[in-house]
Design a protein around this motif. Structure first.
Motif, mmCIF file in Angstrom:
data_model
loop_
_atom_site.group_PDB
_atom_site.id
_atom_site.type_symbol
_atom_site.label_atom_id
_atom_site.label_comp_id
_atom_site.label_asym_id
_atom_site.label_seq_id
_atom_site.Cartn_x
_atom_site.Cartn_y
_atom_site.Cartn_z
ATOM 1 N N GLY A 1 -1.459 2.892 17.845
ATOM 2 C CA GLY A 1 -2.941 2.661 17.062
ATOM 3 C C GLY A 1 -3.855 2.048 18.098
ATOM 4 N N LYS A 2 -3.838 2.129 19.375
ATOM 5 C CA LYS A 2 -4.667 1.652 20.259
ATOM 6 C C LYS A 2 -5.378 2.807 20.931
ATOM 7 C CE LYS A 2 -4.936 -1.335 24.470
ATOM 8 N NZ LYS A 2 -6.129 -2.047 24.051
ATOM 9 N N ASP A 3 -6.749 2.651 21.447
ATOM 10 C CA ASP A 3 -7.667 3.705 21.881
ATOM 11 C C ASP A 3 -7.220 3.834 23.260
ATOM 12 O OD1 ASP A 3 -8.998 5.594 20.169
ATOM 13 O OD2 ASP A 3 -10.759 4.125 19.902
ATOM 14 N N GLN A 4 -7.127 4.930 23.997
ATOM 15 C CA GLN A 4 -6.932 5.187 25.314
ATOM 16 C C GLN A 4 -8.388 5.875 25.719
ATOM 17 O OE1 GLN A 4 -5.111 3.976 27.798
ATOM 18 N NE2 GLN A 4 -6.913 4.728 29.166
ATOM 19 N N GLU A 62 -13.393 -4.668 25.095
ATOM 20 C CA GLU A 62 -12.173 -4.011 24.398
ATOM 21 C C GLU A 62 -12.203 -2.689 25.053
ATOM 22 O OE1 GLU A 62 -10.371 -2.720 20.098
ATOM 23 O OE2 GLU A 62 -12.389 -3.396 20.176
ATOM 24 N N ASP A 63 -13.641 -1.915 25.401
ATOM 25 C CA ASP A 63 -13.705 -0.713 25.747
ATOM 26 C C ASP A 63 -13.062 -0.655 27.326
ATOM 27 O OD1 ASP A 63 -14.481 0.665 23.756
ATOM 28 O OD2 ASP A 63 -16.715 0.553 24.318
ATOM 29 N N VAL A 67 -10.166 1.640 28.912
ATOM 30 C CA VAL A 67 -10.304 2.498 29.986
ATOM 31 C C VAL A 67 -9.301 2.161 30.833
ATOM 32 C CG1 VAL A 67 -11.601 2.871 32.198
ATOM 33 C CG2 VAL A 67 -12.861 2.593 29.910
ATOM 34 N N VAL A 68 -8.846 1.220 31.191
ATOM 35 C CA VAL A 68 -7.844 0.849 32.226
ATOM 36 C C VAL A 68 -6.293 0.829 31.768
ATOM 37 C CG1 VAL A 68 -9.340 -0.468 33.660
ATOM 38 C CG2 VAL A 68 -8.021 -1.834 32.052
ATOM 39 N N GLY A 69 -6.277 0.912 30.401
ATOM 40 C CA GLY A 69 -5.033 0.838 29.687
ATOM 41 C C GLY A 69 -4.157 -0.567 29.732
ATOM 42 N N THR A 70 -4.901 -1.445 28.894
ATOM 43 C CA THR A 70 -4.212 -2.878 28.897
ATOM 44 C C THR A 70 -4.740 -3.350 27.542
ATOM 45 O OG1 THR A 70 -3.892 -4.990 30.422
ATOM 46 C CG2 THR A 70 -6.243 -4.170 30.248
ATOM 47 N N ALA A 71 -4.196 -4.680 27.556
ATOM 48 C CA ALA A 71 -4.673 -5.523 26.447
ATOM 49 C C ALA A 71 -5.856 -6.351 26.616
ATOM 50 C CB ALA A 71 -3.525 -6.594 25.986
ATOM 51 N N THR A 72 -6.786 -6.335 25.259
ATOM 52 C CA THR A 72 -7.965 -6.702 25.563
ATOM 53 C C THR A 72 -7.963 -8.340 26.274
ATOM 54 O OG1 THR A 72 -8.765 -5.753 23.565
ATOM 55 C CG2 THR A 72 -10.323 -7.412 24.558
ATOM 56 N N SER A 112 -5.785 -9.523 28.392
ATOM 57 C CA SER A 112 -5.399 -9.486 29.784
ATOM 58 C C SER A 112 -6.895 -9.134 30.582
ATOM 59 C CB SER A 112 -4.533 -8.536 29.991
ATOM 60 O OG SER A 112 -3.302 -8.532 29.321
ATOM 61 N N CYS A 113 -7.575 -8.105 29.918
ATOM 62 C CA CYS A 113 -8.797 -7.731 30.690
ATOM 63 C C CYS A 113 -9.858 -8.927 30.635
ATOM 64 C CB CYS A 113 -9.334 -6.699 29.596
ATOM 65 S SG CYS A 113 -10.926 -5.995 30.535
ATOM 66 N N ILE A 114 -9.830 -9.727 29.685
ATOM 67 C CA ILE A 114 -10.853 -11.001 29.785
ATOM 68 C C ILE A 114 -10.470 -11.897 30.641
ATOM 69 C CG2 ILE A 114 -11.481 -12.935 28.283
ATOM 70 C CD1 ILE A 114 -11.357 -11.022 25.713
#
Length: 229
Positions: free
Chosen positions: A69-72, A181-182, A186-191, A193-195
């Motif tokens: 259910g996650k957008d890539q 989140e976007d 884009v990079v394929g990771t959890a929000t 982790s990105c933050i």
């Protein structure tokens, strides 16, 4: 007054440039120009497209919903790009959804004009194939990046790509503002982790932030990180 396709400068960036003047006139007579607000959907995954969308202004994210259910986000389409070409030519439902990440202006071109030109104009057919081959190459690069580069490297590469592809404003922030989140999608990771990675990059002086805006503060160090130095 809407710009006619034969006089439109953005077609120089896509396969429509190979159409004859008569073909462009026919396409222009049937197209519909639409304004799309930021966050608005242009088309959905699984939708049957009755034409293609040519981006006149703004940026759209093209994404695929994964099993969890996650957008890539597969690609960002900007001025001059044509969306939905593959679905129309293959006569399949769209395998991606398109959502505006900024206010946009798009031209919807009914498929009849595209299909007719494919049958009658070999130059146009070659140009369409060239653009689809380019998209396939980009997709291959994404797969390789996902399997061979760390999340930090992919985040760093995303910032460099956004700067090179869409430019920066007069304060040095990326012209395209993506949500955290976007960027994660884009990079394929959890929000989360990105933050964390964005926070780390900021502490190290690689990037700067102002609200949602992000700017590259040290291009060389970010590039070195991507290259694995």
């Amino acid at each position: 007054m809407k710009t006619r396709c034969e006089n439109c400068i953005v077609r120089q960036f896509n396969s429509l440039r190979a159409m004859s003047k008569e073909e462009l006139k026919r396409v222009s007579d049937t197209k519909v120009t639409k304004s799309v607000k930021k966050g608005q959907s242009i088309f959905e995954e699984g939708e049957k497209l009755n034409g293609v969308f040519c981006v006149r202004d703004g940026v759209s994210k093209l994404s695929k919903l994964s099993a969890n259910g996650k957008d890539q986000i597969v690609k960002l389409a900007s001025k001059g790009e044509v969306m939905g070409q593959r679905s129309v030519i293959a006569e399949e439902t769209s395998n991606l959804s398109a959502v505006a990440v900024s206010d946009m202006e798009v031209c919807f071109i009914p498929k009849e004009g595209i299909v007719d030109a494919l049958h009658k104009n070999p130059n146009f057919t070659v140009e369409v194939l060239r653009h689809m081959a380019h998209d396939l190459r980009q997709a291959d690069d994404v797969i390789v990046n996902m399997s061979q580069k760390s999340v930090k490297q992919r985040v760093a590469e995303a910032f460099l790509y956004l700067g090179e592809s869409f430019g920066e404003d007069d304060q040095g922030y990326l012209s395209v503002t993506l949500s955290r989140e976007d960027i994660a999608n884009v990079v394929g990771t959890a929000t989360e982790s990105c933050i964390r990675i964005i926070s780390e990059f900021k502490k190290k002086g690689l990037i700067k932030t102002s609200g949602k805006k992000i700017g590259v503060a040290n291009h060389k160090k970010l590039r070195d990180l991507v290259e694995g130095f």
